[in-house]
Design an enzyme around this catalytic site. Structure first.
Site, PDB file in Angstrom:
ATOM      1  N   GLU A 116      11.054  -8.083  -4.671  1.00 43.13           N
ATOM      2  CA  GLU A 116      10.053  -8.932  -4.738  1.00 43.13           C
ATOM      3  C   GLU A 116       9.706  -9.398  -6.291  1.00 43.13           C
ATOM      4  OE1 GLU A 116       5.416 -10.057  -3.359  1.00 43.13           O
ATOM      5  OE2 GLU A 116       6.482  -8.022  -2.797  1.00 43.13           O
TER       6      GLU A 116
ATOM      7  N   ARG B 299      13.171   7.192  -1.084  1.00 35.23           N
ATOM      8  CA  ARG B 299      12.966   6.749  -2.198  1.00 35.23           C
ATOM      9  C   ARG B 299      12.941   7.535  -3.532  1.00 35.23           C
ATOM     10  NH1 ARG B 299       7.378   3.593  -2.245  1.00 35.23           N
ATOM     11  NH2 ARG B 299       8.082   3.133  -4.358  1.00 35.23           N
TER      12      ARG B 299
ATOM     13  N   LYS C 111       4.174   0.075  -8.009  1.00 35.40           N
ATOM     14  CA  LYS C 111       4.237  -1.222  -8.813  1.00 35.40           C
ATOM     15  C   LYS C 111       2.603  -1.583  -8.946  1.00 35.40           C
ATOM     16  CE  LYS C 111       7.627  -4.161  -7.768  1.00 35.40           C
ATOM     17  NZ  LYS C 111       8.275  -5.356  -7.214  1.00 35.40           N
TER      18      LYS C 111
END
Length: 559
Positions: free
Chosen positions: A38, A264, A274
């Site tokens: 994104e 992850r 983020k």
């Protein structure tokens, strides 16, 4: 065992096993993966794991990997992020070729399919606010409650949805929800939102759209449009997979991708959220997304970390099904391993202390030969100036040393790298009692660093000629967080106030100061350093990439 076999074994994991099994069973003729960031921030080292996995699988199995931007939220997305993501993926060593896509490429198709869901009675327009939807969604132990608008007719839903698209309603007034099961044990299947109203200018589509699809809706369908075979996500999307499959089942998609989840990356002394990274930048805690203390790929690049080290790190940590935390020391090991082989050697004095060699002829300058890389003869040699006045590291002298201090002290003898044996005679102090200069003598017979009489010294110091050196600014980076497991909810409390140390009076070899190279060099006995973009013609600036040995725990202690 050969290096090739070791590399091959290190590259095997459960996802690659699935891909191999699918090929063996002839389920696919071509493996197609994708990396779908994104564009609302810069990529970080956690993304490097996903990049390496998706592009790596495509390379290893002769397939292709798409770079697809999930640009479904125009309020947070910027062209700067799109550009930086492409630059970072290429810097890391991967190329998508012609396969660059955007979710916005499919906005019309996604909208048409949404109308199809309405016509099939599988989606409805809900007038509840975001807070009301959240309050009626239920919990892990309690079912959700049906919206009072859930039984609207197909005609009314279609009319309202088209008016949403036409921009008739304000933000938050209505959403389109899938009509699945509010009593489902999986909260993601409790009538999830497919579209929301957003009156915002999109970086690519401008003001064409007033409604935008949710990630859950756009993701699987974009995969299907592109013919993705293996949609590889991190574990937080595992509970979303039933919705991913439900939408693919209900829509006339051109292909059927399958989603697989992996753990992850989590690193000690690091936060990869983020949201946190964005707040660090906006709050001025760091100098920007490419601050060398940041775990962003841009920050690592500016710090001098080679992409080969990141690729090796990703390979070493492997791909697992369970979340875990990786010691940042493993990343540092990979960085040192690569740089030790590639970085040329130079000398720099970070905290200078002047040395006057009293028995060296005044005005005389000689050249000393120094090797550029001790393990690579092809790297050649260079010549450095030696004279009566030198600089050594202030830490390399102690007036009253402890027993095991083998560097320079009054009466002791050391070797100057590539040059001569040096003996300290006197430490000169100023009025405040601070040592400002050392008075020393040298042995002319020890040129090259060995004594004809066979006597040994226990320390070899680096140095620079005072007359032939250049000033430089050195930036030493320490951990951004002082705790191995910083709290993302209150990250500011865990920041290391000494994460950046600036040395403004350092000295470096003239050729290092003059070179505009972005190649990392090893300053002998100090670590690996890279020239920073803040350098000027009169003052070069060097960032320390990493020290020569694992001093991570000590550095954290400084904070």
């Amino acid at each position: 065992m050969t290096n090739e076999v070791v590399a091959a074994e290190a590259g095997r994991d459960f996802i690659r096993d699935i891909v191999q099994a699918d090929l063996d069973a002839k389920r696919y003729k071509l493996i197609v993966t994708r990396f779908p960031p994104e564009p609302n921030g810069y990529l970080h080292i956690g993304h490097a794991k996903s990049i390496g996995l998706n592009f790596g699988i495509a390379q290893e199995f002769s397939g292709r990997c798409h770079l697809r931007f999930d640009d479904t939220n125009p309020t947070k997305e910027e062209q700067e992020y799109i550009d930086s993501i492409q630059a970072d993926v290429k810097w890391l060593g991967y190329d998508w070729g012609k396969n660059l896509f955007f979710a916005s490429d499919y906005f019309q198709q996604l909208y048409d399919w949404a109308e199809g869901l309405i016509l099939a009675g599988l989606a409805y327009v809900d007038d509840q606010s975001q807070e009301e939807i959240r309050a009626t969604r239920g919990t892990l132990t309690e079912p959700g409650k049906n919206s009072p608008y859930r039984e609207r007719s197909v005609e009314e839903n279609l009319d309202l949805f088209r008016r949403m698209k036409a921009g008739e309603f304000p933000n938050g007034a209505r959403v389109l929800r899938a009509r699945i099961d509010m009593a489902s044990g999986n909260i993601n299947l409790r009538d999830p939102v497919l579209y929301r109203i957003l009156h915002a200018t999109h970086p690519r589509t401008g003001d064409t759209w007033s409604i935008y699809p949710s990630y859950d809706y756009a993701h699987g369908q974009s995969d299907a449009i592109e013919g993705i075979t293996h949609s590889i996500c991190t574990l937080e999307f595992e509970d979303h997979r039933p919705l991913y499959d439900w939408l693919l089942d209900k829509l006339p998609v051109p292909s059927r991708p399958h989603q697989y989840e992996f753990a992850r990356l989590n690193l000690t002394y690091t936060l990869l959220s983020k949201r946190v990274l964005t707040e660090l930048v906006r709050g001025g805690c760091v100098a920007g997304w490419d601050d060398p203390r940041m775990p962003t790929l841009a920050g690592l690049k500016r710090r001098g970390v080679p992409p080969a080290a990141i690729r090796e790190f990703v390979k070493r940590i492997g791909v697992a099904k369970a979340n875990s935390v990786v010691d940042v020391g493993m990343l540092e090991f990979c960085i040192r391993e690569v740089l030790n082989k590639t970085a040329q050697r130079r000398m720099a004095v970070l905290r200078p202390l002047k040395v006057v060699i009293e028995n060296y002829p005044e005005g005389r300058i000689e050249e000393i030969e120094a090797v550029n890389h001790p393990d690579d003869a092809a790297a050649g040699t260079r010549r450095i100036a030696f004279g009566r006045e030198l600089y050594i590291e202030r830490d390399d002298f102690m007036e009253n040393p402890p027993k095991k201090f083998f560097r320079l002290s009054p009466g002791s003898e050391v070797r100057l790298r590539y040059a001569y044996f040096l003996t300290c005679r006197e430490a000169v102090k100023n009025a405040a009692g601070e040592i400002t200069e050392l008075r020393c003598s040298y042995d002319p017979a020890t040129r090259g660093g060995n004594a004809p009489d066979g006597r040994k010294v226990k320390a070899t110091l680096h140095w620079l000629s005072a007359a032939q050196t250049r000033p430089a600014e050195i930036r030493l980076y320490h951990p951004l967080f002082a705790k191995p497991n910083p709290d993302a909810a209150d990250f500011a409390a865990d920041l290391n106030p000494q994460s950046l140390e600036i040395l403004s009076d350092a000295r470096v070899e003239p050729d290092v100061a003059d070179a505009a190279s972005s190649e990392v060099v090893q300053f002998e006995r100090q670590g690996y350093f890279v020239r920073d973009a803040d350098s000027t013609p009169t003052l070069p600036v060097f960032n320390r990439t990493i020290g020569l040995r694992d001093t991570f725990a000590k550095e954290v202690g400084k904070g």
